[in-house]
Design a protein around this motif. Structure first.
Motif, PDB file in Angstrom:
ATOM      1  N   PRO A 112       1.017  -0.828   0.092  1.00 33.96           N
ATOM      2  CA  PRO A 112       0.053   0.308  -0.309  1.00 33.96           C
ATOM      3  C   PRO A 112       0.731   1.124  -0.094  1.00 33.96           C
ATOM      4  N   THR A 113       2.348   1.320   0.075  1.00 33.62           N
ATOM      5  CA  THR A 113       2.871   2.628  -0.225  1.00 33.62           C
ATOM      6  C   THR A 113       3.481   2.650  -0.638  1.00 33.62           C
ATOM      7  N   ALA A 114       3.790   1.851  -1.279  1.00 35.53           N
ATOM      8  CA  ALA A 114       4.247   1.999  -3.081  1.00 35.53           C
ATOM      9  C   ALA A 114       4.547   3.115  -3.554  1.00 35.53           C
ATOM     10  N   PRO A 115       3.067   3.978  -4.090  1.00 35.13           N
ATOM     11  CA  PRO A 115       3.191   4.935  -4.447  1.00 35.13           C
ATOM     12  C   PRO A 115       4.566   6.661  -3.506  1.00 35.13           C
ATOM     13  N   GLN A 116       3.886   6.394  -2.628  1.00 33.23           N
ATOM     14  CA  GLN A 116       4.617   7.379  -1.763  1.00 33.23           C
ATOM     15  C   GLN A 116       6.745   6.936  -1.599  1.00 33.23           C
ATOM     16  N   VAL A 117       6.799   5.403  -1.202  1.00 32.69           N
ATOM     17  CA  VAL A 117       8.078   4.978  -1.882  1.00 32.69           C
ATOM     18  C   VAL A 117       8.720   5.206  -3.012  1.00 32.69           C
ATOM     19  N   LEU A 118       7.835   5.250  -4.692  1.00 33.13           N
ATOM     20  CA  LEU A 118       8.141   5.219  -5.522  1.00 33.13           C
ATOM     21  C   LEU A 118       8.407   6.942  -6.005  1.00 33.13           C
ATOM     22  N   ALA A 119       7.537   7.393  -4.814  1.00 35.10           N
ATOM     23  CA  ALA A 119       8.364   9.117  -5.191  1.00 35.10           C
ATOM     24  C   ALA A 119       9.219   9.469  -4.634  1.00 35.10           C
ATOM     25  N   ARG A 120       8.904   9.107  -3.592  1.00 28.37           N
ATOM     26  CA  ARG A 120      10.654   9.330  -2.878  1.00 28.37           C
ATOM     27  C   ARG A 120      11.712   8.877  -3.965  1.00 28.37           C
ATOM     28  N   GLU A 121      11.922   7.758  -4.821  1.00 26.13           N
ATOM     29  CA  GLU A 121      12.928   6.976  -5.246  1.00 26.13           C
ATOM     30  C   GLU A 121      12.524   7.568  -6.338  1.00 26.13           C
ATOM     31  N   LEU A 122      12.079   7.864  -6.858  1.00 24.06           N
ATOM     32  CA  LEU A 122      11.855   8.981  -8.526  1.00 24.06           C
ATOM     33  C   LEU A 122      12.546  10.917  -8.422  1.00 24.06           C
ATOM     34  N   ARG A 123      12.055  11.275  -7.095  1.00 22.89           N
ATOM     35  CA  ARG A 123      13.134  12.440  -6.388  1.00 22.89           C
ATOM     36  C   ARG A 123      14.414  12.238  -5.966  1.00 22.89           C
ATOM     37  N   ALA A 124      15.214  11.128  -5.635  1.00 22.66           N
ATOM     38  CA  ALA A 124      16.631  10.421  -5.503  1.00 22.66           C
ATOM     39  C   ALA A 124      17.561  11.619  -6.609  1.00 22.66           C
ATOM     40  N   ARG A 125      18.408  12.121  -6.422  1.00 21.18           N
ATOM     41  CA  ARG A 125      19.486  13.049  -7.205  1.00 21.18           C
ATOM     42  C   ARG A 125      19.859  12.348  -7.702  1.00 21.18           C
ATOM     43  N   LYS A 126      20.211  10.854  -7.222  1.00 22.22           N
ATOM     44  CA  LYS A 126      21.389  10.079  -8.661  1.00 22.22           C
ATOM     45  C   LYS A 126      20.101   9.574  -9.884  1.00 22.22           C
ATOM     46  N   TYR A 127      19.005   9.622  -9.382  1.00 21.77           N
ATOM     47  CA  TYR A 127      17.807   9.101 -10.759  1.00 21.77           C
ATOM     48  C   TYR A 127      18.454   9.119 -11.699  1.00 21.77           C
ATOM     49  N   SER A 128      18.040   8.385 -12.726  1.00 22.47           N
ATOM     50  CA  SER A 128      18.504   8.624 -14.157  1.00 22.47           C
ATOM     51  C   SER A 128      16.889   8.212 -14.807  1.00 22.47           C
ATOM     52  N   VAL A 129      16.080   8.649 -15.570  1.00 20.38           N
ATOM     53  CA  VAL A 129      14.966   8.442 -15.527  1.00 20.38           C
ATOM     54  C   VAL A 129      15.088   7.617 -17.158  1.00 20.38           C
ATOM     55  N   ALA A 130      14.356   6.305 -17.295  1.00 17.12           N
ATOM     56  CA  ALA A 130      14.069   5.857 -18.575  1.00 17.12           C
ATOM     57  C   ALA A 130      12.019   5.266 -17.779  1.00 17.12           C
ATOM     58  N   PRO A 131      11.971   4.362 -19.009  1.00 16.12           N
ATOM     59  CA  PRO A 131      10.484   3.522 -19.041  1.00 16.12           C
ATOM     60  C   PRO A 131      10.487   2.414 -18.218  1.00 16.12           C
ATOM     61  N   LEU A 132       9.559   3.359 -17.255  1.00 12.98           N
ATOM     62  CA  LEU A 132       9.435   1.733 -16.216  1.00 12.98           C
ATOM     63  C   LEU A 132       8.201   1.063 -16.437  1.00 12.98           C
ATOM     64  N   ALA A 133       8.147  -0.361 -16.373  1.00 15.78           N
ATOM     65  CA  ALA A 133       7.368  -1.630 -16.575  1.00 15.78           C
ATOM     66  C   ALA A 133       7.247  -1.977 -16.096  1.00 15.78           C
ATOM     67  N   ILE A 134       5.365  -2.052 -15.932  1.00 23.21           N
ATOM     68  CA  ILE A 134       4.733  -2.726 -14.557  1.00 23.21           C
ATOM     69  C   ILE A 134       3.786  -3.978 -15.149  1.00 23.21           C
ATOM     70  N   GLY A 135       3.522  -5.198 -14.392  1.00 23.46           N
ATOM     71  CA  GLY A 135       2.687  -6.066 -14.888  1.00 23.46           C
ATOM     72  C   GLY A 135       3.357  -7.194 -15.551  1.00 23.46           C
ATOM     73  N   THR A 136       4.697  -6.951 -15.208  1.00 27.28           N
ATOM     74  CA  THR A 136       5.922  -8.284 -16.205  1.00 27.28           C
ATOM     75  C   THR A 136       6.202  -9.336 -15.039  1.00 27.28           C
ATOM     76  N   ASN A 137       6.075  -8.865 -14.072  1.00 27.32           N
ATOM     77  CA  ASN A 137       5.656  -9.750 -12.714  1.00 27.32           C
ATOM     78  C   ASN A 137       4.707 -11.067 -12.263  1.00 27.32           C
ATOM     79  N   THR A 138       3.301  -9.828 -11.534  1.00 35.21           N
ATOM     80  CA  THR A 138       2.389 -10.010 -11.432  1.00 35.21           C
ATOM     81  C   THR A 138       1.662  -8.981 -12.419  1.00 35.21           C
ATOM     82  N   ASP A 139       0.457  -9.065 -12.058  1.00 38.41           N
ATOM     83  CA  ASP A 139      -0.327  -8.614 -12.798  1.00 38.41           C
ATOM     84  C   ASP A 139      -1.599  -7.336 -12.161  1.00 38.41           C
ATOM     85  N   PRO A 140      -0.881  -5.895 -12.064  1.00 35.28           N
ATOM     86  CA  PRO A 140      -1.385  -4.742 -11.051  1.00 35.28           C
ATOM     87  C   PRO A 140      -2.735  -4.564 -11.458  1.00 35.28           C
TER      88      PRO A 140
END
Length: 361
Positions: A112-140
């Protein structure tokens, strides 16, 4: 203590694909249950879906597989109630000490906290943007998303950050999020793949017991396309001598629904999936089980599965080559032999937070 590894009474597993709770490969101890008749389940009792919560420290998983078109993915849930018997993600439940069989379908883990954790990771200074794949393991967009809404909240984060996303699903619940996806697609930030394994409703119900039927998935393609979202029809997985005769028909149905590109993957049976699949075959299609398994072994050097890069998803040899040629010809004829449009990275911009220093210009 590990769960019992005995087969389960099919009457108690109605609506499920797996028929066992085989222990995971990491369990040191196993036990065999012997029923003494005292705790017989009540008539009509079946396996119910249970959901527990997990608080993740990170949600972006980075992958380095050279045969995958993405390098990072996100999964809002562990396990999948769709219960597709062939799902290559089933062995991941063994990491939790649970069965890749019925537990994978019935004992789910939400984040349930995935959205908040995702936002934190995307704000990290070292983060380099690239397409994020969702549904490649279990269906969202499995059924529990209707109540939990974790996938939608993650999409809202990606929209606010203007971050590219590629989604794979069988779930009709994705229609709920067309408002977000159409907005992102208009900016070149979103695309979707819809998996259609067979057009045979009865076969689909046995093989993918809690996933929407094939006609419903084709309707999803049409609705997404009408909303401006690029959609790929995924004929995956193709099962030799069971679903592969439908390849051209599936691609045609996808094209008629509005898909603009296509892909296919051969059935994969890593680790515990192999036994689960073979038990399912013997239960539902005993007359062709040997033929199907022989085709798979021919494509994997005598084994039911090989993890060899670039061959694991397609197989090798005459049968695999024939299926690849059929796909190429059909895709060309239907205008599906093209890549989906590239997702934009240049729009990525973390939204301001309370307390941020605003730009003067």
């Amino acid at each position: 203590m590990s769960l019992p590894n005995r087969p389960v009474d099919p009457a108690l597993a109605r609506g499920r694909a797996a028929l066992s709770r085989e222990c995971g490969r990491y369990e040191r101890l196993r036990r065999e249950d012997v029923h003494d008749g005292w705790d017989m389940p009540e008539e009509g009792t079946v396996f119910r879906t249970e959901v527990s919560d997990e608080v993740p420290r990170s949600v972006i998983s980075y992958v380095r597989s050279p045969d995958l078109p993405f390098d990072r993915s996100l999964n809002p849930y562990r396990g999948c109630e769709h219960g597709c018997i062939y799902c290559f993600a089933r062995p991941t439940h063994a990491w939790l000490g649970l069965s890749p069989g019925l537990d994978f379908e019935t004992r789910l883990v939400a984040r349930p906290t995935a959205p908040q954790v995702l936002a934190r990771e995307l704000r990290a200074r070292k983060y380099s943007v690239a397409p994020l794949a969702i549904g490649t393991n279990t269906d969202p967009y499995q059924p529990i998303e209707r109540d939990r809404g974790i996938m939608r909240a993650c999409l809202e984060v990606l929209r606010d950050f203007r971050h590219p996303v590629a989604i794979v699903t069988k779930g009709a619940l994705i229609e709920r999020d067309i408002d977000i996806l159409s907005d992102m697609a208009a900016q070149g930030l979103a695309r979707v793949g819809i998996s259609v394994t067979t057009l045979d409703e009865a076969l689909s119900r046995r093989m993918e017991p809690r996933a929407p039927g094939p006609k419903r998935r084709l309707q999803v393609i049409r609705r997404l396309v009408d909303a401006g979202v690029p959609v790929r029809i995924m004929a995956s997985p193709m099962v030799p001598a069971l679903t592969d005769p439908e390849l051209e028909t599936i691609l045609t149905a996808g094209a008629e629904a509005g898909a603009t590109s296509a892909s296919w993957i051969m059935l994969r049976l890593p680790l515990e999936v192999a036994e689960l699949w073979q038990n399912w075959l013997e239960t539902h299609y005993p007359d062709r089980a040997a033929r199907i398994m022989n085709h798979l072994r021919d494509m994997h050097g005598g084994e039911v599965y090989s993890s060899k890069w670039f061959a694991r998803m397609r197989g090798e040899g005459p049968y695999a080559d024939l299926l690849a040629a059929r796909f190429k010809r059909a895709a060309r004829r239907l205008g599906l032999d093209r890549d989906q449009p590239p997702l934009r990275r240049d729009l990525f911009c973390p939204p301001p937070q309370k307390g941020d220093q605003l730009d003067l210009f």
